[in-house]
Design an enzyme around this catalytic site. Structure first.
Site, mmCIF file in Angstrom:
data_model
loop_
_atom_site.group_PDB
_atom_site.id
_atom_site.type_symbol
_atom_site.label_atom_id
_atom_site.label_comp_id
_atom_site.label_asym_id
_atom_site.label_seq_id
_atom_site.Cartn_x
_atom_site.Cartn_y
_atom_site.Cartn_z
ATOM 1 N N THR A 111 0.852 -1.193 0.000
ATOM 2 C CA THR A 111 0.000 0.000 0.000
ATOM 3 C C THR A 111 0.889 1.244 0.000
ATOM 4 O OG1 THR A 111 -1.787 -1.143 1.143
ATOM 5 C CG2 THR A 111 -1.719 1.260 1.381
ATOM 6 N N CYS A 149 -10.223 -5.941 1.857
ATOM 7 C CA CYS A 149 -10.555 -4.512 1.979
ATOM 8 C C CYS A 149 -12.019 -4.258 1.653
ATOM 9 C CB CYS A 149 -9.707 -3.689 1.030
ATOM 10 S SG CYS A 149 -8.031 -4.271 0.949
HETATM 11 N N1 PLP Z 1 -2.204 -4.460 -4.284
HETATM 12 C C1 PLP Z 1 -2.836 -5.619 -4.463
HETATM 13 C C2 PLP Z 1 -3.187 -6.068 -5.835
HETATM 14 C C3 PLP Z 1 -3.181 -6.408 -3.355
HETATM 15 O O1 PLP Z 1 -3.822 -7.567 -3.534
HETATM 16 C C4 PLP Z 1 -2.835 -5.948 -2.067
HETATM 17 C C5 PLP Z 1 -3.229 -6.727 -0.866
HETATM 18 O O2 PLP Z 1 -4.348 -6.758 -0.469
HETATM 19 C C6 PLP Z 1 -2.157 -4.729 -1.940
HETATM 20 C C7 PLP Z 1 -1.854 -4.010 -3.071
HETATM 21 C C8 PLP Z 1 -1.756 -4.192 -0.598
HETATM 22 O O3 PLP Z 1 -0.701 -4.931 -0.065
HETATM 23 P P1 PLP Z 1 -0.241 -4.695 1.441
HETATM 24 O O4 PLP Z 1 -1.136 -5.538 2.290
HETATM 25 O O5 PLP Z 1 1.203 -5.144 1.496
HETATM 26 O O6 PLP Z 1 -0.382 -3.248 1.731
#
Ligand code: PLP
Length: 366
Positions: free
Chosen positions: A71, A312
């Site tokens: 993120t 999410c």
């Molecule tokens: N991008 C994608 C495509 C994801 O599936 C996720 C995870 O849910 C994220 C970003 C975010 O990852 P992180 O949990 O390391 O912030």
């Protein structure tokens, strides 16, 4: 327990936990310290960066920045590279909230932000991409593999189009669901690529941004100047080493495709598959007339963990991605996501199919 929610997070592998433990206990030193223990930890961090670029098939030029999550890496790629005078920013409608909500924020701040449609199969609509790009486009962010449906975007093709219309535009891709899962060589014209440790059997809270040229980036977090002054904060040595263990254990030769095929072939035909040309690790399904959330909880009562969609959006009735793909409301409400890892087996898939068919049938006949 059967765990089919690996797009949400994965179980850390043994090697990842071993490295994590080692660097949380005996080798706890600050990687920016100038004595030998600190220097050794900094060298280990650099080794992990080299393994990342090797896995991506690109050159290592001190161009991997570790962050506290994917993120954050997505936020850094976007907010760290966009300039005040940028005329047009392009995102896809399928982006993860860490990109999508950043795009909405930029729109609210007055930038000209445009979203590319998805096809009914979940990929970025190439025609719409062609039409919305123009010579004054400065920034593009298109994810590699979609986290809801597993749809794989053809980045090489999108880059080819971009190079014809706006060759100088920055191209970022969120590769969280692709890295370590599908085999590829990163297109050499991609400027920024985001990855996350916890989706590939590493620890949570560790992400990274590959930057072809880190001079195109400005920090979004200010402090002690770690990570080439692009991401201040004491380096998370243990987490990064946990990521390293996970990367060293990447295997593309897993049972995921077989499991996915088995489930599709043996499910009640009232289930429909959302997305075509998808990752072997993600299976999005809909069953009209039932509630996906209820189905998730019925499976939970049998110790089978799946999801309603991405964590999410998991608690909400809607699903932004399936909706923009054009699914009707009933199919969106009746959707679930199964996602696999190298630890899953066909025997587990057999149990899950049996339970899915039984419970969906029961719900449909209420
Ligand atoms: N991008 C994608 C495509 C994801 O599936 C996720 C995870 O849910 C994220 C970003 C975010 O990852 P992180 O949990 O390391 O912030």
């Amino acid at each position: 327990m059967i765990y089919f929610d690996n797009a949400s997070t994965t179980k850390p592998c043994e090697k990842s936990v071993r490295y994590l433990n080692e660097y949380l206990t005996d080798k706890f030193f600050n990687a920016s310290s100038i004595y030998k223990q600190g220097i050794e930890n900094k060298n280990q961090i650099n080794n992990c960066k080299k393994i990342i670029t090797k896995t991506l098939g690109v050159e290592f030029k001190d161009n991997v920045i570790f962050t506290g999550s994917a993120t954050e890496a997505n936020n850094l790629a976007i907010n760290g590279s966009i300039k005040k005078n940028f005329k047009k920013l392009i995102f896809s409608e399928g982006e993860h909230p860490s990109v999508y909500n950043t795009a909405l924020d930029l729109k609210n701040k007055g930038y000209n932000v445009e979203f590319i449609k998805l096809t009914k199969d979940g990929e970025v609509d190439v025609e719409d991409f062609k039409n919305k790009l123009s010579s004054d486009t400065n920034f593009i962010s298109i994810m590699h593999v979609n986290n809801e449906t597993g749809a794989i975007n053809n980045l090489d093709k999108l880059i080819e189009i971009k190079n014809k219309i706006c060759p100088n535009a920055i191209f970022h891709s969120d590769g969280v669901q692709a890295f370590g899962k599908i085999k590829f060589t990163l297109n050499s014209d991609i400027d920024f690529y985001t990855i996350s440790a916890h989706k590939i059997h590493g620890p949570k809270g560790v992400g990274a941004l590959y930057a072809k040229n880190k001079n195109k980036l400005n920090p979004i977090i200010f402090g002690g100047g770690q990570e080439y002054n692009l991401r201040s904060g004491t380096e998370n040595v243990a987490g990064i080493m946990g990521f390293k263990g996970a990367i060293e254990d990447i295997s593309y030769n897993t049972s995921a495709s077989e499991i996915k095929k088995f489930i599709i072939d043996n499910l009640n035909k009232k289930f429909t598959v959302n997305g075509l040309n998808t990752s072997p690790y993600i299976l999005s399904l809909s069953y009209k007339g039932i509630n996906g959330e209820t189905l998730v909880h019925m499976l939970e009562s049998e110790d089978i963990l799946i999801s309603r969609g991405s964590a999410c959006s998991g608690s909400k009735v809607g699903n932004r991605i399936l909706t923009v793909m054009g699914l009707d409301k009933e199919s969106v409400v009746g959707s679930i996501r199964l996602s696999f890892s190298r630890y899953n087996t066909i025997d587990e898939a057999k149990i899950v199919v049996e339970k899915l068919n039984e419970f969906a049938n029961r719900l449909a006949n209420l």
